[in-house]
Design a protein around this motif. Structure first.
Motif, PDB file in Angstrom:
ATOM      1  N   ALA A 104       0.826  -1.204   0.000  1.00 40.16           N
ATOM      2  CA  ALA A 104       0.000   0.000   0.000  1.00 40.16           C
ATOM      3  C   ALA A 104       0.864   1.259   0.000  1.00 40.16           C
ATOM      4  O   ALA A 104       0.484   2.286  -0.588  1.00 40.16           O
ATOM      5  CB  ALA A 104      -0.935  -0.011   1.208  1.00 40.16           C
ATOM      6  N   ALA A 105       2.030   1.208   0.647  1.00 43.42           N
ATOM      7  CA  ALA A 105       2.900   2.383   0.713  1.00 43.42           C
ATOM      8  C   ALA A 105       3.604   2.649  -0.607  1.00 43.42           C
ATOM      9  O   ALA A 105       3.845   3.805  -0.974  1.00 43.42           O
ATOM     10  CB  ALA A 105       3.929   2.190   1.827  1.00 43.42           C
ATOM     11  N   LEU A 106       3.925   1.587  -1.361  1.00 43.28           N
ATOM     12  CA  LEU A 106       4.743   1.764  -2.561  1.00 43.28           C
ATOM     13  C   LEU A 106       3.989   2.384  -3.720  1.00 43.28           C
ATOM     14  O   LEU A 106       4.591   2.678  -4.760  1.00 43.28           O
ATOM     15  CB  LEU A 106       5.327   0.409  -2.985  1.00 43.28           C
ATOM     16  CG  LEU A 106       6.322  -0.224  -2.000  1.00 43.28           C
ATOM     17  CD1 LEU A 106       6.924  -1.476  -2.594  1.00 43.28           C
ATOM     18  CD2 LEU A 106       7.418   0.755  -1.613  1.00 43.28           C
ATOM     19  N   LYS A 107       2.681   2.589  -3.591  1.00 50.16           N
ATOM     20  CA  LYS A 107       1.955   3.297  -4.652  1.00 50.16           C
ATOM     21  C   LYS A 107       2.340   4.776  -4.683  1.00 50.16           C
ATOM     22  O   LYS A 107       2.108   5.461  -5.680  1.00 50.16           O
ATOM     23  CB  LYS A 107       0.456   3.147  -4.455  1.00 50.16           C
ATOM     24  CG  LYS A 107      -0.078   3.824  -3.202  1.00 50.16           C
ATOM     25  CD  LYS A 107      -1.574   3.608  -3.060  1.00 50.16           C
ATOM     26  CE  LYS A 107      -2.107   4.291  -1.796  1.00 50.16           C
ATOM     27  NZ  LYS A 107      -3.562   4.069  -1.617  1.00 50.16           N
ATOM     28  N   ASP A 108       2.933   5.281  -3.581  1.00 54.86           N
ATOM     29  CA  ASP A 108       3.417   6.656  -3.496  1.00 54.86           C
ATOM     30  C   ASP A 108       4.889   6.671  -3.910  1.00 54.86           C
ATOM     31  O   ASP A 108       5.715   6.017  -3.270  1.00 54.86           O
ATOM     32  CB  ASP A 108       3.255   7.175  -2.072  1.00 54.86           C
ATOM     33  CG  ASP A 108       3.638   8.636  -1.935  1.00 54.86           C
ATOM     34  OD1 ASP A 108       4.248   9.181  -2.881  1.00 54.86           O
ATOM     35  OD2 ASP A 108       3.353   9.224  -0.877  1.00 54.86           O
ATOM     36  N   PRO A 109       5.278   7.380  -4.970  1.00 57.29           N
ATOM     37  CA  PRO A 109       6.686   7.388  -5.414  1.00 57.29           C
ATOM     38  C   PRO A 109       7.650   7.837  -4.332  1.00 57.29           C
ATOM     39  O   PRO A 109       8.772   7.323  -4.240  1.00 57.29           O
ATOM     40  CB  PRO A 109       6.678   8.359  -6.599  1.00 57.29           C
ATOM     41  CG  PRO A 109       5.257   8.341  -7.089  1.00 57.29           C
ATOM     42  CD  PRO A 109       4.417   8.149  -5.862  1.00 57.29           C
ATOM     43  N   GLU A 110       7.230   8.806  -3.511  1.00 58.01           N
ATOM     44  CA  GLU A 110       8.123   9.281  -2.455  1.00 58.01           C
ATOM     45  C   GLU A 110       8.379   8.187  -1.419  1.00 58.01           C
ATOM     46  O   GLU A 110       9.509   7.994  -0.961  1.00 58.01           O
ATOM     47  CB  GLU A 110       7.514  10.513  -1.786  1.00 58.01           C
ATOM     48  CG  GLU A 110       7.408  11.721  -2.720  1.00 58.01           C
ATOM     49  CD  GLU A 110       6.797  12.921  -2.019  1.00 58.01           C
ATOM     50  OE1 GLU A 110       6.352  12.748  -0.854  1.00 58.01           O
ATOM     51  OE2 GLU A 110       6.763  14.008  -2.617  1.00 58.01           O
TER      52      GLU A 110
END
Length: 399
Positions: A217-223
């Motif tokens: 779920a976190a890796l959908k955000d590039p940062e």
């Protein structure tokens, strides 16, 4: 003219039959091995917090991200894999095996290990295999139970935490309901004396309190994806390879008899039995020696009849009853041979027979009682021989 003789042909070619049997045995062996080891490779990818899961709380994305940006990560499925000297990432799930975690803590006490705590309660979606639904935070007592096995600390949530986290120069938004522990010297801080990533003082163990920094779920955000790589690089010794643990989720920890047959130390015994069976099969393909004729169940002749009767009496357990009957038979026979008066029976006849023995008082009675008291075949045979010999000697003296 006579019709030409038709040569007899075998319905099956022997070579074809042999290769058919060989292929069947090979297929059976392959099926046995696959059915034995398939659960170890299938079990962790069940939609939970595992490095093979593609659900929101899984870590398959991080494993793929590491593969795309460097070396592909290893998967620890056995105890030997856990002993490898590389950074091990242990992702804890609420339904993980506590005994397996204790084993990892003992085995990895001198090697860099990152423990990722659980956070969310999930339910599998029936219509999508491998998917799940998040429906709330795990109770603090559940998370603290896992945390207490690793370090003497308590989990905290929300309240007074920073809205952004600095992960090796990457500023990312703090996850929802951030989990943290109290630490004056955190590796990743979430506010004053609050740590999202902390290190134990006496062991090279690291604890990531909030999994929403590196899970799918976190890796959908590039940062956050870039921050996840920076976090791994912070802990990775000398930029070496990374390994994910699967034993905590069941891989390599279910033993059965099938595995004992194909793994040391019993593998040698299994191979020996198979070779012996193959040799016995080859030995049975050819006849050795002349064929043996079937014997009769009951042989002909008087001696054979006596032996058969004795065998049947022995199997029926009736030998103990024959001693007294044989003694009575010998009493009547000895009286007839030695000319006993008519009408003598029982003890009177025994007394008369004893009077014929000038060498030993009560000779016949003693031998008769010994035959009646015989309890096994050896005693009965000795008593019968003594009665027979006594009668033969008395008959010889009379002549």
């Amino acid at each position: 003219m006579s019709a030409p003789a038709v040569e007899a042909q075998e319905p099956f070619n022997r070579k074809t039959l042999f290769w058919g049997i060989f292929a069947s045995l090979l297929a059976a062996a392959g099926f046995f091995l696959l059915s034995t080891y398939a659960p170890d490779f299938r079990q962790p990818g069940n939609g939970g917090a595992t490095p093979l899961s593609k659900s929101g709380v899984g870590y398959a994305g991080l494993a793929e991200w590491l593969k795309l940006t460097g070396e592909p990560p290893f998967m620890a499925r056995t105890e030997d894999d856990l002993a490898t000297d590389m950074l091990l990432i242990v992702t804890i799930s609420p339904d993980s095996d506590p005994g397996a975690l204790d084993h990892i803590l003992n085995l990895r006490r001198d090697q860099n290990t990152l423990f990722v705590l659980p956070k969310w309660q999930i339910l599998p979606l029936q219509e999508h295999e491998g998917w799940n639904m998040k429906f709330g935070r795990l109770p603090g007592s559940v998370v603290n139970e896992w945390l207490g096995r690793i370090a003497d600390a308590k989990i905290g949530a929300g309240q007074g935490t920073a809205k952004q986290l600095d992960i090796e120069g990457n500023m990312v938004a703090a996850p929802e309901e951030l989990q943290w522990v109290a630490d004056k010297y955190p590796l990743i801080a979430a506010g004053n004396d609050k740590a999202v990533l902390t290190e134990l003082d006496d062991k090279p163990f690291y604890i990531l309190t909030d999994p929403d920094l590196i899970n799918n779920a976190a890796l959908k955000d590039p940062e956050k994806a870039a921050a996840a790589l920076a976090l791994i690089a912070l802990l990775q010794p000398d930029d070496g390879p990374v390994m994910f643990d699967l034993t905590l989720h069941g891989a390599g920890r279910k033993y059965d008899l099938a595995k004992l047959l194909v793994e040391p130390p019993f593998l040698a015994l299994t191979l020996t039995v198979l070779v012996a069976a193959a040799l016995a099969f080859l030995h049975g393909l050819g006849r050795f020696g002349p064929p043996r004729a079937d014997q009769r169940a009951i042989a002909f002749g008087k001696r054979a009849l006596v032996d058969t009767t004795a065998m049947l009496m022995r199997r029926a357990g009736r030998l103990e009853e024959l001693g007294s009957r044989y003694a009575a038979l010998m009493r009547v026979r000895a009286g007839a041979l030695l000319g006993a008066p008519q009408g003598l029976q029982g003890k009177a006849l025994d007394h008369w027979l004893d009077s014929r023995d000038k060498e030993q008082a009560g000779g016949f009675t003693t031998r008769s009682q010994a035959a009646g008291e015989a309890k096994n075949l050896t005693q009965m045979q000795q008593a019968a021989e003594q009665l027979h010999d006594w009668t033969a000697r008395r008959l010889g003296e009379r002549r």
